[in-house]
Motif scaffolding. Structure first.
Motif, PDB file in Angstrom:
ATOM      1  N   LYS A  85      82.227  -2.577  -8.518  1.00  0.00           N
ATOM      2  CA  LYS A  85      81.408  -3.780  -8.634  1.00  0.00           C
ATOM      3  C   LYS A  85      81.153  -4.093 -10.109  1.00  0.00           C
TER       4      LYS A  85
ATOM      5  N   GLU B 136      77.333  -8.337 -10.454  1.00  0.00           N
ATOM      6  CA  GLU B 136      77.027  -8.110  -9.043  1.00  0.00           C
ATOM      7  C   GLU B 136      75.800  -7.220  -8.885  1.00  0.00           C
ATOM      8  N   TYR B 137      75.704  -6.178  -9.727  1.00  0.00           N
ATOM      9  CA  TYR B 137      74.539  -5.289  -9.652  1.00  0.00           C
ATOM     10  C   TYR B 137      73.267  -6.024 -10.078  1.00  0.00           C
TER      11      TYR B 137
END
Length: 777
Positions: free
Chosen positions: A501, A505-506
């Motif tokens: 990821k 996204e995090y």
């Protein structure tokens, strides 16, 4: 060990003891127990390096080679000697192989090979220290080594030059000790000591420790401040007891220490001391014991100045009557107990709590209470009362079940304290409260079940604080990831990141859950050993009583196997889709509800209808089977085939159907049904042209049969007559049949034969025509 070796070791021990200031003759006068204590201290000093091995001057002691080897091989640390050039290893003890995980032979071959084990970040400092050896100064350094991929150890190394009797450099000696456990404990103790020291400063709680065997007493700084003595004051047990007020506290302290030493009885007492400056103070002394082999090793505990608390208590006693009236207006039940007579006084609330009116249970006594308490809990309550009477606790407290009028059991928190004592210090009157804690107990039980469920859950559970620092993981998490609880506490869950990821996204994930919304998704993570695995995760915020988010919980399911299956299914689906599209047969995929999901290009070519023109199987049948009766027949056969497929087999027997195409042509198909997953696949094989060929061949075969019959039956008759007539001619039997008649009969037969031959020729031509019409070649 043999006698000679024992004598040599005794000699060596004597030399070491003399070096350390001990007298061997005096030691021999000690008792066996005292001698063992000296030996233990000697061993401890060796292990902790309080007395450096380097202080042993081998030349001054004039140790024999036997002494030296015996000494170096007996200890568990690595001991070594090398020449002054540093290129030759003179000796290394066997412990090197255990501590460094490499053979002694490798060090003899290359004295610097031990550097290969040192972690790169620690190596420069070690090399810098080694470079300074030629200055003649010894050095000590702690560094880390890697014994294998996962085993990292802390080593404490000491090195010094060795000089001969003429003060010439002889070589270098050294010792290396595995201090991994020491380092770990050191860090924990440092944090713990700092915490307790700070806590003691803030709460004004000191600490103390008594070693009965040595009659040694230790006070912390705060304990000394409470006694108002100087910081360098060294307390003695006899002096320390003299600080206690003599009428009551001194005897209680003496009794408490005696019981602690003899039976391990721990204590918690409120006492009065008279400080070195003559000030009276109430203090609270708590003592805990530590035994080994049935002998009290130490008594330790806390020491707290409670003078202000006692002053508050005196003020609170003045408010007792007013407080009693206040309690009547609260939800707590109150009670008073005359310990000498057993008489009790309950308020109305206490009776109501168990479903009665006060009148219903009056008159009351201690037996009234005992008869209502659950038998299993009564013993615990009595034990707690007894502990309080023995001054082992500050007040009485117990939790137990009481029988409600409706037959149910409710949980009660019972607290009380004596407010009147006799001359012997025994309580005579006591008062307290009852509080219904049934809801709390139910919640605790539910929480316990929840905790057990989490511990035994087959899913990974991770709880972090609001800063994304891990506070808890369950055992399944440890099993899946390979990390222990201690390894992940305080860490960010990103330690599992595989890089699948992106950072964005995090960031989006954390923004989502910090806003109070749950998040569901999948992670491609990495285990401690580097192995990649997949998890399906649900992350939710946890709010406190004020609605503030203070934790996050993630429940994760390991789906690596599922992902592999999906990959296989995807590959399989692509394979079958390719077969579907490129098949030489027409194919249609139909869902159980009758919706046509897909048709291949071949079927569109054969029938003329595209999937956009077809809604479902029923509308398609109406287009290609205009005759209703025939359509119903085909539909019934199709339903029968799929019923048989679902229970008996993979595919149906082929059936012939006549289909009307979009262009109005009639075509014949061989239809087969197959069930693949949720789809009903119909396969159409166009046999229209094949059937035309079969009809032409059948017609040819009929004509050939006619030709064969003519040849076998019709042609023989005129041929036989001609042969008979020729026989008459050859024999010139004109007297039987005139020549003219004979020739006339012969011509008739020849004409008949010619007619039959012509008929055979025509039929042969027709056969050839039919063959050439469908097979031009």
């Amino acid at each position: 060990m043999g006698n000679s070796a024992r004598k040599e070791l005794d000699k060596l021990l004597k030399k070491v003891l003399e070096k350390e200031g001990h007298n061997l003759e005096e030691l021999q006068k000690l008792t066996q127990e005292e001698l063992e204590e000296v030996n233990r201290n000697f061993d401890t000093n060796l292990a902790n390096q309080n007395k450096s091995y380097f202080d042993l001057d081998l030349h001054k002691f004039q140790l024999s080679e036997f002494d030296f080897k015996l000494f170096s091989e007996t200890v568990g640390e690595v001991f070594w000697l090398r020449d002054k050039t540093g290129k030759k290893m003179l000796f290394v003890s066997q412990a090197y192989e255990k501590v460094f995980g490499k053979s002694c032979q490798s060090l003899y071959q290359n004295p610097r090979s031990f550097l290969d084990c040192i972690l790169p970040e620690d190596l420069p400092e070690v090399l810098e220290k080694m470079a300074k050896l030629n200055t003649g100064d010894p050095f000590e350094i702690d560094y880390r080594i890697r014994r294998n991929k996962s085993d990292i150890a802390w080593i404490r190394s000491k090195t010094k030059p060795i000089y001969d009797n003429e003060n010439n450099l002889y070589g270098y000696s050294g010792i290396a000790i595995d201090i991994t456990d020491l380092k770990t404990t050191e860090l924990k103790l440092r944090d713990a000591n700092r915490f307790f020291e700070e806590a003691g400063n803030m709460t004004r709680i000191g600490s103390w420790e008594l070693i009965p065997k040595l009659n040694k007493l230790y006070w912390s700084r705060v304990t000394k401040e409470i006694h108002e003595v100087l910081p360098d004051y060294q307390p003695q047990l006899e002096e320390a007891i003299q600080f206690y007020e003599p009428s009551f506290s001194k005897d209680l302290v003496n009794s408490a220490i005696e019981k602690a030493v003899n039976s391990g009885l721990e204590f918690d007492h409120e006492l009065v001391i008279i400080t070195s400056k003559g000030n009276k103070k109430w203090v609270r002394a708590i003592g805990r014991t530590e035994f080994k082999d049935g002998i009290c090793e130490r008594i330790y505990g806390t020491f707290q100045d409670i003078q202000n608390i006692k002053q508050y208590e005196r003020g609170l006693r003045i408010e007792r009557d007013r407080l009693a009236n206040v309690l009547e207006g609260t939800m707590a039940g109150t009670w008073e107990w005359d310990i000498l007579t057993g008489r009790t006084i309950f308020n109305e609330k206490l009776a109501n709590m168990i479903g009665y009116t006060l009148l219903e249970i009056s008159p009351t006594s201690i037996l009234t209470w005992e008869n209502l308490v659950h038998p299993d809990d009564l013993l615990i309550a009595h034990a707690n009362v007894e502990s309080y009477f023995n001054k082992e606790t500050e007040y009485y407290e117990a939790e137990f079940r009481m029988k409600h009028k409706n037959g149910n059991w409710i949980w009660i928190l019972d607290r009380g304290k004596a407010f009147k004592w006799d001359k012997q210090g025994r309580p005579t009157l006591m008062a307290g409260t009852h509080q219904d804690i049934t809801k709390r107990k139910i919640a605790e039980e539910q929480l316990k079940k929840f905790s057990v469920a989490i511990e035994q859950s087959p899913a990974s559970i991770v709880i972090t604080n609001k800063f994304a620092e891990i506070e808890y993981v369950n055992p399944y998490f440890c099993m899946i990831t390979g990390y222990s609880l201690d390894e992940v506490l305080g860490k960010n869950p990103r330690i599992l990141k595989s890089g699948d990821k992106s950072k964005e996204e995090y960031q989006k994930l954390w923004a989502n859950i910090r806003s109070g919304k749950p998040w569901n998704g999948e992670f491609k993570n990495k285990k401690k050993n580097g192995e990649i695995f997949w998890e399906s995760a649900s992350i939710s915020p946890i709010r406190d009583a004020n609605g503030e988010i203070n934790n996050f919980i993630a429940v994760k399911e390991e789906i690596t196997y599922k992902k592999k299956i999906e990959e296989l299914l995807l590959a399989s689906e692509q394979k079958y889709r390719s077969i579907f599209e490129l098949s030489p047969f027409g194919m249609a995929a139909v869902k159980p509800n009758g919706k046509i999901e897909l048709v291949n290009k071949k079927l569109e070519e054969l029938i003329g209808y595209s999937i956009d023109e077809i809604k479902d199987i029923q509308s398609w049948m109406e287009l290609v089977f205009p005759d209703e009766s025939y359509r119903n027949q085909v539909k019934a056969q199709r339903e029968h085939d799929f019923s048989q497929i679902s229970t008996l087999g993979f595919r149906s027997e082929p059936m012939e159907i006549e289909v009307r195409t979009k262009l109005g042509e009639n075509k014949t198909f061989e239809l087969t049904h197959v069930q693949i997953g949720e789809f009903q696949i119909s396969v159409f094989n166009d046999i229209s042209e094949r059937n035309l060929h079969l009809k032409a061949i059948e017609k040819q075969n009929g004509i050939l049969r006619e030709i064969s019959w003519i040849q076998s039956h019709v042609v023989r008759a005129p041929l036989a007559r001609m042969m008979g007539l020729l026989e008459f001619v050859e024999n010139k039997e004109y007297d039987l049949i005139p020549e003219a008649d004979l020739l006339g009969l012969l011509r008739v037969s020849m004409d008949e034969l010619d007619g039959h031959i012509n008929e055979i020729s025509k039929k042969a031509y027709l056969v050839n025509y039919l063959a050439n019409e469908k097979n031009p070649k």
